[in-house]
Motif scaffolding. Sequence first.
Motif, PDB file in Angstrom:
ATOM      1  N   ALA A  88       0.837  -1.201   0.000  1.00  0.00           N
ATOM      2  CA  ALA A  88       0.000   0.000   0.000  1.00  0.00           C
ATOM      3  C   ALA A  88       0.870   1.250   0.000  1.00  0.00           C
ATOM      4  O   ALA A  88       0.574   2.222  -0.695  1.00  0.00           O
ATOM      5  CB  ALA A  88      -0.936  -0.002   1.206  1.00  0.00           C
ATOM      6  N   GLN A  89       1.979   1.219   0.741  1.00  0.00           N
ATOM      7  CA  GLN A  89       2.885   2.358   0.774  1.00  0.00           C
ATOM      8  C   GLN A  89       3.626   2.535  -0.552  1.00  0.00           C
ATOM      9  O   GLN A  89       4.032   3.644  -0.894  1.00  0.00           O
ATOM     10  CB  GLN A  89       3.880   2.212   1.930  1.00  0.00           C
ATOM     11  N   ALA A  90       3.787   1.456  -1.305  1.00  0.00           N
ATOM     12  CA  ALA A  90       4.449   1.533  -2.611  1.00  0.00           C
ATOM     13  C   ALA A  90       3.560   2.215  -3.638  1.00  0.00           C
ATOM     14  O   ALA A  90       4.041   2.632  -4.689  1.00  0.00           O
ATOM     15  CB  ALA A  90       4.832   0.131  -3.097  1.00  0.00           C
ATOM     16  N   SER A  91       2.278   2.333  -3.344  1.00  0.00           N
ATOM     17  CA  SER A  91       1.326   2.976  -4.249  1.00  0.00           C
ATOM     18  C   SER A  91       1.341   4.473  -3.978  1.00  0.00           C
ATOM     19  O   SER A  91       0.821   4.935  -2.971  1.00  0.00           O
ATOM     20  CB  SER A  91      -0.081   2.430  -4.018  1.00  0.00           C
ATOM     21  N   HIS A  92       1.947   5.213  -4.876  1.00  0.00           N
ATOM     22  CA  HIS A  92       2.107   6.655  -4.693  1.00  0.00           C
ATOM     23  C   HIS A  92       0.787   7.391  -4.792  1.00  0.00           C
ATOM     24  O   HIS A  92      -0.057   7.075  -5.611  1.00  0.00           O
ATOM     25  CB  HIS A  92       3.091   7.203  -5.729  1.00  0.00           C
ATOM     26  N   SER A  93       0.626   8.363  -3.931  1.00  0.00           N
ATOM     27  CA  SER A  93      -0.533   9.265  -3.883  1.00  0.00           C
ATOM     28  C   SER A  93      -1.861   8.514  -3.880  1.00  0.00           C
ATOM     29  O   SER A  93      -2.818   8.900  -4.528  1.00  0.00           O
ATOM     30  CB  SER A  93      -0.498  10.267  -5.043  1.00  0.00           C
ATOM     31  N   ASP A 115     -13.565   5.694 -16.092  1.00  0.00           N
ATOM     32  CA  ASP A 115     -12.237   5.542 -16.690  1.00  0.00           C
ATOM     33  C   ASP A 115     -11.162   5.921 -15.668  1.00  0.00           C
ATOM     34  O   ASP A 115     -10.128   5.263 -15.563  1.00  0.00           O
ATOM     35  CB  ASP A 115     -12.094   6.422 -17.934  1.00  0.00           C
ATOM     36  N   ARG A 116     -11.428   6.967 -14.916  1.00  0.00           N
ATOM     37  CA  ARG A 116     -10.472   7.417 -13.890  1.00  0.00           C
ATOM     38  C   ARG A 116     -10.287   6.348 -12.805  1.00  0.00           C
ATOM     39  O   ARG A 116      -9.175   6.092 -12.354  1.00  0.00           O
ATOM     40  CB  ARG A 116     -10.977   8.723 -13.276  1.00  0.00           C
ATOM     41  N   GLY A 117     -11.375   5.713 -12.401  1.00  0.00           N
ATOM     42  CA  GLY A 117     -11.300   4.652 -11.400  1.00  0.00           C
ATOM     43  C   GLY A 117     -10.525   3.451 -11.905  1.00  0.00           C
ATOM     44  O   GLY A 117      -9.681   2.887 -11.196  1.00  0.00           O
ATOM     45  N   ARG A 118     -10.783   3.054 -13.145  1.00  0.00           N
ATOM     46  CA  ARG A 118     -10.058   1.918 -13.729  1.00  0.00           C
ATOM     47  C   ARG A 118      -8.581   2.239 -13.896  1.00  0.00           C
ATOM     48  O   ARG A 118      -7.726   1.387 -13.643  1.00  0.00           O
ATOM     49  CB  ARG A 118     -10.705   1.514 -15.060  1.00  0.00           C
ATOM     50  N   ALA A 119      -8.271   3.470 -14.301  1.00  0.00           N
ATOM     51  CA  ALA A 119      -6.870   3.871 -14.456  1.00  0.00           C
ATOM     52  C   ALA A 119      -6.151   3.858 -13.105  1.00  0.00           C
ATOM     53  O   ALA A 119      -4.988   3.434 -13.015  1.00  0.00           O
ATOM     54  CB  ALA A 119      -6.783   5.263 -15.090  1.00  0.00           C
ATOM     55  N   LEU A 120      -6.837   4.302 -12.067  1.00  0.00           N
ATOM     56  CA  LEU A 120      -6.238   4.285 -10.730  1.00  0.00           C
ATOM     57  C   LEU A 120      -5.930   2.852 -10.297  1.00  0.00           C
ATOM     58  O   LEU A 120      -4.827   2.564  -9.809  1.00  0.00           O
ATOM     59  CB  LEU A 120      -7.168   4.953  -9.713  1.00  0.00           C
ATOM     60  N   LEU A 121      -6.881   1.959 -10.486  1.00  0.00           N
ATOM     61  CA  LEU A 121      -6.653   0.559 -10.120  1.00  0.00           C
ATOM     62  C   LEU A 121      -5.487  -0.033 -10.901  1.00  0.00           C
ATOM     63  O   LEU A 121      -4.646  -0.744 -10.341  1.00  0.00           O
ATOM     64  CB  LEU A 121      -7.918  -0.271 -10.346  1.00  0.00           C
ATOM     65  N   LEU A 157      -2.225   1.391  -9.405  1.00  0.00           N
ATOM     66  CA  LEU A 157      -1.935   0.828  -8.078  1.00  0.00           C
ATOM     67  C   LEU A 157      -1.449  -0.612  -8.193  1.00  0.00           C
ATOM     68  O   LEU A 157      -0.488  -1.013  -7.537  1.00  0.00           O
ATOM     69  CB  LEU A 157      -3.171   0.895  -7.181  1.00  0.00           C
ATOM     70  N   ARG A 158      -2.124  -1.389  -9.027  1.00  0.00           N
ATOM     71  CA  ARG A 158      -1.725  -2.789  -9.210  1.00  0.00           C
ATOM     72  C   ARG A 158      -0.319  -2.882  -9.788  1.00  0.00           C
ATOM     73  O   ARG A 158       0.477  -3.729  -9.376  1.00  0.00           O
ATOM     74  CB  ARG A 158      -2.737  -3.506 -10.100  1.00  0.00           C
ATOM     75  N   GLN A 159      -0.021  -2.015 -10.734  1.00  0.00           N
ATOM     76  CA  GLN A 159       1.311  -2.036 -11.355  1.00  0.00           C
ATOM     77  C   GLN A 159       2.386  -1.658 -10.335  1.00  0.00           C
ATOM     78  O   GLN A 159       3.430  -2.315 -10.261  1.00  0.00           O
ATOM     79  CB  GLN A 159       1.367  -1.090 -12.553  1.00  0.00           C
ATOM     80  N   GLU A 160       2.146  -0.630  -9.556  1.00  0.00           N
ATOM     81  CA  GLU A 160       3.131  -0.211  -8.546  1.00  0.00           C
ATOM     82  C   GLU A 160       3.359  -1.318  -7.521  1.00  0.00           C
ATOM     83  O   GLU A 160       4.500  -1.609  -7.153  1.00  0.00           O
ATOM     84  CB  GLU A 160       2.661   1.066  -7.852  1.00  0.00           C
ATOM     85  N   ARG A 161       2.299  -1.949  -7.085  1.00  0.00           N
ATOM     86  CA  ARG A 161       2.429  -3.017  -6.092  1.00  0.00           C
ATOM     87  C   ARG A 161       3.108  -4.245  -6.690  1.00  0.00           C
ATOM     88  O   ARG A 161       3.953  -4.868  -6.033  1.00  0.00           O
ATOM     89  CB  ARG A 161       1.057  -3.361  -5.522  1.00  0.00           C
ATOM     90  N   SER A 162       2.777  -4.567  -7.920  1.00  0.00           N
ATOM     91  CA  SER A 162       3.419  -5.706  -8.582  1.00  0.00           C
ATOM     92  C   SER A 162       4.907  -5.443  -8.794  1.00  0.00           C
ATOM     93  O   SER A 162       5.729  -6.348  -8.620  1.00  0.00           O
ATOM     94  CB  SER A 162       2.736  -5.998  -9.918  1.00  0.00           C
ATOM     95  N   GLU A 163       5.255  -4.237  -9.159  1.00  0.00           N
ATOM     96  CA  GLU A 163       6.660  -3.888  -9.352  1.00  0.00           C
ATOM     97  C   GLU A 163       7.438  -4.031  -8.046  1.00  0.00           C
ATOM     98  O   GLU A 163       8.563  -4.529  -8.036  1.00  0.00           O
ATOM     99  CB  GLU A 163       6.803  -2.475  -9.904  1.00  0.00           C
ATOM    100  N   MET A 164       6.840  -3.602  -6.932  1.00  0.00           N
ATOM    101  CA  MET A 164       7.495  -3.730  -5.635  1.00  0.00           C
ATOM    102  C   MET A 164       7.724  -5.203  -5.307  1.00  0.00           C
ATOM    103  O   MET A 164       8.822  -5.600  -4.911  1.00  0.00           O
ATOM    104  CB  MET A 164       6.658  -3.060  -4.545  1.00  0.00           C
ATOM    105  N   LEU A 165       6.699  -6.026  -5.496  1.00  0.00           N
ATOM    106  CA  LEU A 165       6.844  -7.457  -5.215  1.00  0.00           C
ATOM    107  C   LEU A 165       7.854  -8.111  -6.150  1.00  0.00           C
ATOM    108  O   LEU A 165       8.696  -8.907  -5.715  1.00  0.00           O
ATOM    109  CB  LEU A 165       5.492  -8.167  -5.339  1.00  0.00           C
ATOM    110  N   ALA A 166       7.794  -7.779  -7.429  1.00  0.00           N
ATOM    111  CA  ALA A 166       8.725  -8.363  -8.402  1.00  0.00           C
ATOM    112  C   ALA A 166      10.161  -8.016  -8.047  1.00  0.00           C
ATOM    113  O   ALA A 166      11.057  -8.872  -8.144  1.00  0.00           O
ATOM    114  CB  ALA A 166       8.390  -7.884  -9.810  1.00  0.00           C
ATOM    115  N   SER A 167      10.382  -6.808  -7.600  1.00  0.00           N
ATOM    116  CA  SER A 167      11.727  -6.379  -7.203  1.00  0.00           C
ATOM    117  C   SER A 167      12.238  -7.210  -6.027  1.00  0.00           C
ATOM    118  O   SER A 167      13.396  -7.634  -6.006  1.00  0.00           O
ATOM    119  CB  SER A 167      11.690  -4.897  -6.832  1.00  0.00           C
ATOM    120  N   ARG A 168      11.371  -7.468  -5.083  1.00  0.00           N
ATOM    121  CA  ARG A 168      11.772  -8.269  -3.923  1.00  0.00           C
ATOM    122  C   ARG A 168      11.958  -9.738  -4.282  1.00  0.00           C
ATOM    123  O   ARG A 168      12.883 -10.383  -3.808  1.00  0.00           O
ATOM    124  CB  ARG A 168      10.758  -8.107  -2.800  1.00  0.00           C
TER     125      ARG A 168
END
Length: 155
Positions: free
Chosen positions: A29-34, A101-107, A110-121
């Motif tokens: 959740a913290q990896a998801s900016h703003s 569209d804004r809601g779908r873009a936000l999701l 967020l999913r991409q940021e969280r996946s990137e954090m997990l993939a990095s680890r």
Amino acid sequence: MTSPAADQEQQAEVTRLRLAIARLYRQMAQASHSQDLTFAQLSALARIEEHGPLRLGELATKESVAAPSMTRTLTALSFAGLIEREPDPSDGRSYLVTSTDRGRALLTRLRQERSEMLASRIAKLTGEQRRILQSALDVLELLVDQQDEDQAPTG
């Protein structure tokens, strides 16, 4: 019947698992900016995207909350422009909720940021640790699937 030592060991395992899941979720959740959404708002938005359009009552049931709580959650999402409400064509007294569209873009973000954090680890794990993690995923998914059984009506 298990021994007190075995019960204590199992309780320690449950505590470790609970804390690991909670900490990992918090870090994602913290990896998801703003991201200014509460857990309830984000969960409802994701559920709407997955199953929408939905009536408020259907969404409240899927989220296991009371209708007044869902109303508050949807009000905040609507104010943020993440969902929209449309009259229900089959019931004029009700409305359907869909993600914008804004809601779908936000999701998606967020999913991409969280996946990137997990993939990095995960990339920092050894091959053996990744194999162990893969095996653990199967078991964790079983635990998630048991939610439906726990919430099923009895009798």
